[in-house]
Design an enzyme around this catalytic site. Structure first.
Site, PDB file in Angstrom:
ATOM      1  N   ASP A   1      35.081  46.841  38.994  1.00  0.00           N
ATOM      2  CA  ASP A   1      35.901  45.673  39.546  1.00  0.00           C
ATOM      3  C   ASP A   1      35.455  44.638  38.712  1.00  0.00           C
ATOM      4  OD1 ASP A   1      37.228  43.391  41.250  1.00  0.00           O
ATOM      5  OD2 ASP A   1      34.797  43.435  41.745  1.00  0.00           O
TER       6      ASP A   1
ATOM      7  N   ASP B   1      32.791  45.084  44.934  1.00  0.00           N
ATOM      8  CA  ASP B   1      32.045  44.440  45.858  1.00  0.00           C
ATOM      9  C   ASP B   1      32.953  43.867  47.009  1.00  0.00           C
ATOM     10  OD1 ASP B   1      33.545  42.695  44.259  1.00  0.00           O
ATOM     11  OD2 ASP B   1      32.555  40.728  45.036  1.00  0.00           O
TER      12      ASP B   1
ATOM     13  N   ASP C   1      38.391  46.178  47.406  1.00  0.00           N
ATOM     14  CA  ASP C   1      37.773  47.495  46.499  1.00  0.00           C
ATOM     15  C   ASP C   1      37.661  48.437  47.278  1.00  0.00           C
ATOM     16  OD1 ASP C   1      37.783  45.781  44.143  1.00  0.00           O
ATOM     17  OD2 ASP C   1      35.930  44.964  44.561  1.00  0.00           O
TER      18      ASP C   1
HETATM   19  P1  ADP Z   1      40.114  39.587  41.189  1.00  0.00           P
HETATM   20  O1  ADP Z   1      40.504  41.042  41.129  1.00  0.00           O
HETATM   21  O2  ADP Z   1      39.684  39.083  40.071  1.00  0.00           O
HETATM   22  O3  ADP Z   1      39.231  39.575  42.531  1.00  0.00           O
HETATM   23  P2  ADP Z   1      42.516  38.853  42.880  1.00  0.00           P
HETATM   24  O4  ADP Z   1      43.410  40.125  43.046  1.00  0.00           O
HETATM   25  O5  ADP Z   1      41.915  38.351  44.237  1.00  0.00           O
HETATM   26  O6  ADP Z   1      41.519  38.906  41.593  1.00  0.00           O
HETATM   27  O7  ADP Z   1      43.382  37.720  42.290  1.00  0.00           O
HETATM   28  C1  ADP Z   1      44.425  37.944  41.306  1.00  0.00           C
HETATM   29  C2  ADP Z   1      44.644  36.604  40.925  1.00  0.00           C
HETATM   30  O8  ADP Z   1      45.619  35.804  41.794  1.00  0.00           O
HETATM   31  C3  ADP Z   1      43.818  35.610  40.435  1.00  0.00           C
HETATM   32  O9  ADP Z   1      43.305  35.715  38.899  1.00  0.00           O
HETATM   33  C4  ADP Z   1      44.468  34.135  40.495  1.00  0.00           C
HETATM   34  O10 ADP Z   1      45.462  34.059  39.465  1.00  0.00           O
HETATM   35  C5  ADP Z   1      45.443  34.690  41.739  1.00  0.00           C
HETATM   36  N1  ADP Z   1      44.684  33.894  42.780  1.00  0.00           N
HETATM   37  C6  ADP Z   1      44.510  35.100  43.976  1.00  0.00           C
HETATM   38  N2  ADP Z   1      43.941  34.024  45.055  1.00  0.00           N
HETATM   39  C7  ADP Z   1      44.029  32.734  44.618  1.00  0.00           C
HETATM   40  C8  ADP Z   1      43.799  31.385  45.237  1.00  0.00           C
HETATM   41  N3  ADP Z   1      43.213  31.378  46.238  1.00  0.00           N
HETATM   42  N4  ADP Z   1      44.079  30.326  44.260  1.00  0.00           N
HETATM   43  C9  ADP Z   1      44.626  30.514  43.088  1.00  0.00           C
HETATM   44  N5  ADP Z   1      44.785  31.563  42.600  1.00  0.00           N
HETATM   45  C10 ADP Z   1      44.661  32.929  43.029  1.00  0.00           C
HETATM   46 MG    MG Z   2      35.221  41.416  43.080  1.00  0.00          MG
END
Ligand code: ADP
Ligand code: MG
Length: 293
Positions: A38, A238, A242
């Protein structure tokens, strides 16, 4: 394997930063062909900060941050914390509380602030509402090429600005990836972040397979695909999202500083989140089970 060998293995593991929750995992570890990571909180420190703000001209940078922070203050996402932190640092007043807050998992957040609908999130979130980055698209791409995550802020269903957020790669990540490759493994990264940002970070770390724009429930399918293509897969993560992928992998490895849900789903835990523990686990597995044969 004999129970004695496993016990010896477990003891050494804990000393070197790996906690073994399920003994068979250390045996499977020697067969791993691909190790999938991740991104946020696993390869990076998981403490992102705002680095750049761009506006279309309808709002000032501070007004834009203020609208975004009103919505993000209701979110638990690391990106949300970064936006709220940025506005605190600038000493800007956050607008009134958000109404109708909605979290769009893996895409962003939305809500109503002072009567205006505010959306903060990825291109995908904006597309769902027929909004695009407009004149900010080029700047957005440029920032993403630097490995930054860029979110779009729309106010009243019009693009109002972008916020670039950067996380720091863990100090030991470069060496860990390089050593895994030396040990003959292929290294993958599975992330919800956009392709450009993920590719930039993958390049910095020398990662072979960058799998980006994966929605939270899509990580399991990506692990399955790696298993079909390459064989035995270990997954390191983490987050709550995941956990199913950690279970799907032949070896699930949690970051010790991560969520309890990920730790409970995993076979091994990297104490303090130190990625060097992965090398220990593989060497331990190869060493222990070679001796038994
Ligand atoms: P990661 O795999 O990096 O943890 P997420 O699946 O949580 O990413 O989120 C994917 C994308 O969705 C982020 O890169 C962002 O563009 C958008 N996103 C998710 N949550 C938020 C939030 N609270 N505010 C703004 N953008 C968000
Ligand atoms: Mg993570």
């Amino acid at each position: 394997a004999t129970p004695t060998a496993l016990m010896v293995g477990s003891g050494i593991g804990a000393e070197k930063g790996v906690l073994i929750r399920r003994g068979e995992a250390i045996q499977t570890m020697k067969d791993v062909k691909v190790i999938a990571f991740d991104k946020t909180g696993t390869l990076t420190k998981g403490k992102p900060a705002v680095t750049d703000v761009g506006v279309t001209g309808d709002l000032t940078e501070e007004q834009l941050l203020s609208y975004a922070a009103s919505v993000e203050s209701a979110s638990e996402h690391p990106l949300a914390h970064a936006v709220v932190e940025a506005i605190k640092e600038k000493g800007v007043e956050v607008r009134e509380e958000v109404q109708d807050f909605t979290s769009h998992t893996g895409k962003g957040v939305s809500g109503t602030v002072e009567g205006h609908r505010v959306l903060v999130g990825s291109r995908r979130l904006m597309e769902d509402h027929q909004i695009n980055a407009g004149e900010l698209a080029a700047r957005m791409e440029e920032l993403e090429e630097q490995g930054k995550t860029v979110v779009i802020v729309a106010v009243g269903d019009k693009p109002a600005g972008i916020i670039a957020i950067a996380d720091t790669i863990k100090d030991e990540a470069h060496a860990a990836v390089a050593e895994l490759k030396t040990l003959g493994l292929e290294v993958a990264m599975i992330t919800g972040d956009n392709k450009r940002t993920a590719t930039a970070i993958g390049k910095q770390l020398g990662i072979d397979h960058v799998i980006a724009e994966v929605l939270p429930d899509g990580k399991v399918a990506e692990v399955k695909r790696l298993q079909e293509q390459h064989g035995t897969v270990a997954m390191v993560g983490d987050g709550i999202n995941d956990a199913p992928a950690l279970k799907q992998a032949n070896v699930g490895i949690a970051i010790g500083t991560g969520t309890d849900i990920a730790i409970e789903a995993a076979d091994l835990t990297l104490i303090r989140g130190d990625l060097a523990g992965l090398i220990t686990a593989i060497k331990l597995s190869r060493g222990t089970f070679r001796k038994i044969k």
